[in-house]
Design an enzyme around this catalytic site. Structure first.
Site, mmCIF file in Angstrom:
data_model
loop_
_atom_site.group_PDB
_atom_site.id
_atom_site.type_symbol
_atom_site.label_atom_id
_atom_site.label_comp_id
_atom_site.label_asym_id
_atom_site.label_seq_id
_atom_site.Cartn_x
_atom_site.Cartn_y
_atom_site.Cartn_z
ATOM 1 N N LYS A 133 -29.877 -15.767 40.993
ATOM 2 C CA LYS A 133 -30.597 -15.189 39.858
ATOM 3 C C LYS A 133 -31.852 -15.973 39.512
ATOM 4 C CE LYS A 133 -27.450 -12.361 37.197
ATOM 5 N NZ LYS A 133 -27.014 -12.029 35.839
ATOM 6 N N LYS A 136 -25.359 -6.942 47.735
ATOM 7 C CA LYS A 136 -24.448 -6.368 46.742
ATOM 8 C C LYS A 136 -25.131 -5.242 45.955
ATOM 9 C CE LYS A 136 -23.704 -8.663 42.929
ATOM 10 N NZ LYS A 136 -23.319 -9.581 41.861
ATOM 11 N N LYS A 170 -27.088 -4.187 39.217
ATOM 12 C CA LYS A 170 -27.871 -3.588 38.130
ATOM 13 C C LYS A 170 -29.345 -3.913 38.259
ATOM 14 C CE LYS A 170 -24.217 -4.003 34.747
ATOM 15 N NZ LYS A 170 -23.435 -5.009 34.043
HETATM 16 P P1 AMP Z 1 -21.863 -7.357 36.041
HETATM 17 O O1 AMP Z 1 -22.506 -6.050 36.345
HETATM 18 O O2 AMP Z 1 -22.421 -8.454 36.873
HETATM 19 O O3 AMP Z 1 -21.785 -7.675 34.584
HETATM 20 O O4 AMP Z 1 -20.358 -7.213 36.533
HETATM 21 C C1 AMP Z 1 -19.319 -6.596 35.809
HETATM 22 C C2 AMP Z 1 -18.087 -6.453 36.680
HETATM 23 O O5 AMP Z 1 -18.356 -5.581 37.790
HETATM 24 C C3 AMP Z 1 -17.617 -7.777 37.316
HETATM 25 O O6 AMP Z 1 -16.204 -7.791 37.369
HETATM 26 C C4 AMP Z 1 -18.197 -7.734 38.701
HETATM 27 O O7 AMP Z 1 -17.465 -8.493 39.624
HETATM 28 C C5 AMP Z 1 -18.097 -6.251 39.027
HETATM 29 N N1 AMP Z 1 -19.135 -5.866 39.997
HETATM 30 C C6 AMP Z 1 -20.483 -5.933 39.818
HETATM 31 N N2 AMP Z 1 -21.133 -5.515 40.930
HETATM 32 C C7 AMP Z 1 -20.166 -5.182 41.836
HETATM 33 C C8 AMP Z 1 -20.200 -4.669 43.174
HETATM 34 N N3 AMP Z 1 -21.344 -4.416 43.802
HETATM 35 N N4 AMP Z 1 -19.013 -4.435 43.787
HETATM 36 C C9 AMP Z 1 -17.835 -4.679 43.162
HETATM 37 N N5 AMP Z 1 -17.735 -5.159 41.910
HETATM 38 C C10 AMP Z 1 -18.882 -5.403 41.238
#
Ligand code: AMP
Ligand code: TRP
Length: 342
Positions: free
Chosen positions: A122, A205, A208
């Protein structure tokens, strides 16, 4: 919920998880996290948090942030989180998160944080300009979980390292203060959806913050948008093989088959068996139908909830009060253990 179920779920342990309200809730969030949160509601006492304090580790426009906190809460509910069974709230309404994060800033070690790959990703090349909050973010995450003495944390694969740090912090605190205040936290990283990759690059990955809208399927995309994004998804010219292990070396194909498997609750082998010998034109049509069928109800419910700020705000307020009631005696005990006058 009957009293019996209540006692039983409490004995199984306490679940805590969260996602950042930084816009663009996507298919990876759903398959890697929300879907599993929903499944745990009947067997555990569950606390699901919109981690707004994590979001501001990178710049957020205040008006946009307010909207995105509500959008995240709407996404949890639309995915199936039941605000009566589970506690659903936003982090900044419970002061214990910030208080415990400070204590953990003093327990956690620089060497541990220096190993965190998410910070490196990041912060990128411009490390000197990253906020200090972004650097200590994993300490706040440990505080989120341990403020409730949570035992189980359902997340996607990318959070594994942060959960290992949480366990290290809990253990060091317990050792330093000769206490057993903090439990050993078990990650729950489950199934085909634990690591959903970008539709444009099977080695990155789905996230967002990817500038390309075509890299991800957002939970508020309509059927036409989903269709277009899947049609444009990167693939290769080969046909689908009979078994999943024959997909080796084809990251985009592996990703799309994995998404199909996760959405249909099938194994990758079963998906390959169904499409063996077919090209990606056919496969993508099948995947589009499946994705629309599974996501349309979520999209519709999110849209409905987003017209009702008063309802979302009341859910978050009620959830914060319930979370606060659990956190209060625990943070009091932590402060006493550290040596603060309370
Ligand atoms: P975040 O969007 O980073 O706040 O992630 C929120 C939740 O979604 C966390 O448990 C992450 O591990 C999961 N997550 C985010 N991106 C992915 C992805 N590409 N594949 C699987 N899980 C994800
Ligand atoms: N760091 C997590 C992510 O980016 C979000 C998060 C913050 C979290 N606090 C948490 C997840 C506590 C699980 C438990 O995805």
């Amino acid at each position: 919920m009957s009293d019996n179920t209540n006692t039983q779920t409490k004995q199984n342990g306490r679940v805590f998880s969260g996602a950042q309200p930084s816009g663009n809730m996507h298919l990876g969030n759903y398959l890697g996290a929300f879907r599993n949160w929903v499944k745990l509601q009947d067997t555990f006492e569950c606390i699901y948090c919109v981690v707004d304090m994590h979001a501001i580790t990178v710049w957020q426009d205040p008006e946009t942030l307010r909207a995105q906190i509500r959008e995240a809460a709407a996404a949890y509910i639309a995915a199936g989180v039941d605000p009566e069974k589970s506690i659903l709230f936003n982090q900044s309404q419970v002061p214990g998160h910030a208080e415990l994060a400070w204590i953990f800033n003093c327990v956690s070690r620089l060497g541990w944080l220096n190993r965190m790959t998410q910070f490196k990703d990041k912060a990128g090349k411009n490390r000197e300009k990253a906020s200090v909050g972004l650097y200590v973010y994993p300490n706040l995450m440990a505080a989120d979980i341990l403020l409730y003495q949570a035992t189980h944390v359902p997340v996607g694969e990318d959070q594994k390292q942060h959960l290992e740090l949480t366990r290290d912090i809990a253990q060091k605190f317990n050792n330093d203060f000769k206490t057993d205040l903090f439990p050993e936290v078990e990650p729950i990283i489950q199934g085909e959806g634990a690591r959903v990759m970008s539709l444009r690059n099977g080695s990155a990955k789905m996230s967002k913050s990817d500038p390309s809208e075509y890299s991800r399927i957002n939970l508020n995309d309509d059927a036409d948008t989903i269709q277009q994004k899947i049609r444009k998804a990167k693939t290769d010219a080969e046909l689908l093989p009979a078994t999943a292990d024959q997909l080796e070396g084809r990251p985009e194909a592996i990703n799309l088959v994995g998404i199909y498997a996760a959405l249909a609750d099938m194994s990758r082998d079963a998906v390959c068996a169904e499409y063996e010998g077919k090209g990606f034109g056919d496969f993508k049509r099948g995947l589009t139908d499946l994705a629309v069928e599974k996501l349309a109800p979520i999209t519709e419910e999110m849209a409905r909830l987003q017209n009702d700020n008063a309802y979302i705000d009341s859910i978050l307020k009620n959830g914060s009060e319930r979370a606060q009631a659990i956190a209060e005696p625990i943070i009091a005990e932590i402060k006493k253990t550290v040596g603060f006058l309370t």
